[in-house]
Design an enzyme around this catalytic site. Structure first.
Site, PDB file in Angstrom:
ATOM      1  N   HIS A  89     -35.468 -27.403 -15.711  1.00 51.37           N
ATOM      2  CA  HIS A  89     -34.070 -27.248 -16.124  1.00 51.37           C
ATOM      3  C   HIS A  89     -33.734 -25.774 -16.082  1.00 51.37           C
ATOM      4  O   HIS A  89     -34.344 -24.954 -16.777  1.00 51.37           O
ATOM      5  CB  HIS A  89     -33.840 -27.811 -17.526  1.00 51.37           C
ATOM      6  N   CYS A  90     -32.749 -25.434 -15.264  1.00 52.54           N
ATOM      7  CA  CYS A  90     -32.386 -24.036 -15.058  1.00 52.54           C
ATOM      8  C   CYS A  90     -31.128 -23.715 -15.860  1.00 52.54           C
ATOM      9  O   CYS A  90     -30.060 -24.299 -15.603  1.00 52.54           O
ATOM     10  CB  CYS A  90     -32.150 -23.761 -13.580  1.00 52.54           C
ATOM     11  N   PRO A  91     -31.188 -22.811 -16.829  1.00 49.96           N
ATOM     12  CA  PRO A  91     -29.979 -22.474 -17.600  1.00 49.96           C
ATOM     13  C   PRO A  91     -28.958 -21.707 -16.775  1.00 49.96           C
ATOM     14  O   PRO A  91     -27.771 -21.721 -17.112  1.00 49.96           O
ATOM     15  CB  PRO A  91     -30.530 -21.629 -18.750  1.00 49.96           C
TER      16      PRO A  91
END
Length: 445
Positions: A158-160
């Site tokens: 999960h890439c912010p």
């Protein structure tokens, strides 16, 4: 997104969290917007003295910026997808699963439900992977994301910075986003290098040694910071982009690089999905080279099942003359062979020796057809003698067959065939004739 995420957004706290997640995206967007002003307005329009060079600089800049923003937008806006209902366990089965008195019972319930699903990944104890929050059987390479509150197909991480999970549907966009971001930063840094060097030649009034005013005081600082920020982002993107190119070439996700997937047959294997560099690249970017560098979906597969290295090795070792499909149903995969967990409803193998009372010299039947045996026909002078031997055998005279050889002719040469039945005595004389018997059982010449 999952149902829990929708319920969470209905509350004021959930709404605030949803807005907070977009802060990194807004920061990146603001940096790109400022870089556009600093490059186009301050560097090219106000500071450039060569009109032709300015046109080419702006042309390539907008080309790289378009590809960069296009990939970034597709990475952000592509949904993680929704796993079909056939992977969802009914509520009564979930209740029975949670009421199970032992892990083996839970394992049996899950394996029974997933017997028709294309799953090869397992947990440490050999059970089918099950998500307690989504109440579904996890497809291969899928994981539950606590931020997205749902199970994600081929989850990488999960890439912010994109406020989204990098998954099966947008992994190509993410890699292109990193690549075009790196190209964009390197291009900006390279084309602003000359003005960055000239910055240190100006006096406090903004004039160069020749007395020419190339830019205003604030404009020169825009160019200075543009060069520094481009170099800073380029350095960070080199390692990140290079790492994901490596993962593409070995067909591995970020989660799988830290924790190897466990297969039902073979156990943990980081290279379980490695099909070769070109095949791995095509699995992400597709088979048509015209779409490789465009942020359009062209990946192979459906996100639920993936070919494994064992399947690839089996196909590559198949002879071009004799294929598996010509040999019947002999194909094997990770679902066959030696499983890491017990088969459901499998009967124990029958290891009883049914031939324990069989004579050690008794010939067992084989699959060779009689037409495949070598037919040796004796010559006519010896036909009568052989017929007599056969009559003696039929009448119970085994002594003759025990002590007499059959003679035939193969290609014109006489051949003696020993038709001795039973074991030869280790020592001593033949009790029937009272004379020593040769060790090989043939009659003395």
């Amino acid at each position: 997104m999952g149902n829990d995420d929708h319920r969470r957004r209905k509350t004021p706290c959930g709404f605030c969290m949803a807005v907070f997640k977009w802060i990194p995206v807004l920061f990146i967007t603001a940096v790109i917007a400022w870089s556009y002003y600093a490059y186009v307005v301050e560097l090219c329009i106000r500071n450039s003295q060569n009109g032709i060079a300015m046109i080419f600089m702006l042309l390539f800049y907008h080309l790289f910026l378009t590809l960069f923003m296009w990939s970034y937008w597709r990475t952000i806006m592509t949904s993680v997808g929704r796993i079909p209902d056939q992977w969802r366990i009914p509520d009564e089965e979930v209740s029975r699963l949670f009421r199970a008195d032992s892990p083996e019972t839970q394992k049996r319930i899950l394996n029974n439900f997933a017997r028709d699903l294309p799953v090869t990944n397992r947990t440490m104890n050999g059970s089918v992977r099950f998500c307690e929050k989504c109440k579904i059987i996890k497809p291969d390479r899928a994981h539950h994301c606590s931020v997205c509150s749902c199970c994600v197909l081929k989850m990488d991480h999960h890439c912010p910075w994109v406020n989204n999970c990098v998954n099966f549907y947008n992994y190509k966009y993410f890699v292109l986003f990193l690549g075009y971001a790196l190209v964009y930063c390197l291009y900006v840094a390279f084309t602003s290098l000359h003005d960055f060097v000239e910055f240190w030649k100006y006096d406090n009034n903004g004039y160069s040694a020749q007395g020419q005013l190339n830019a205003s005081g604030m404009g020169r600082f825009h160019i200075l910071f543009l060069f520094f920020i481009a170099i800073m982002f380029a350095i960070s993107l080199v390692s990140l982009f290079g790492y994901h190119i490596y993962l593409v070439l070995v067909n591995r996700t970020t989660l799988e690089s830290f924790r190897a997937p466990i297969f039902r047959v073979g156990g943990p294997d980081k290279n379980g999905y490695n099909l070769g560099r070109y095949a791995n690249f095509c699995e992400v970017f597709g088979d048509d080279w015209q779409y490789w560098f465009l942020p359009v979906f062209s990946s192979r597969g459906d996100g639920y099942s993936y070919p494994t290295s064992s399947d690839q090795s089996r196909v590559s070792t198949t002879s071009p003359v004799q294929r598996y499909d010509a040999m019947g149903d002999t194909a094997t995969s990770r679902l066959d062979g030696n499983p890491t967990d017990k088969l459901i409803g499998a009967s124990p193998l029958d290891t009883t020796n049914h031939h324990h009372n069989q004579s050690p010299h008794q010939v067992r039947s084989t699959s060779v057809q009689p037409t495949q045996l070598l037919q040796v026909q004796p010559s006519s002078p010896y036909q009568d003698e052989l017929n007599g031997r056969q009559e003696q055998l039929a009448n119970g005279s085994t002594a003759a067959a025990r002590s007499s050889p059959a003679e035939c002719v193969v290609n014109g040469a006489a051949v003696y065939i020993d038709m001795t039945i039973g074991d030869h005595p280790l020592k001593g004389a033949d009790p029937a004739k009272g004379s020593p018997r040769p060790a090989n059982g043939d009659l003395p010449v």
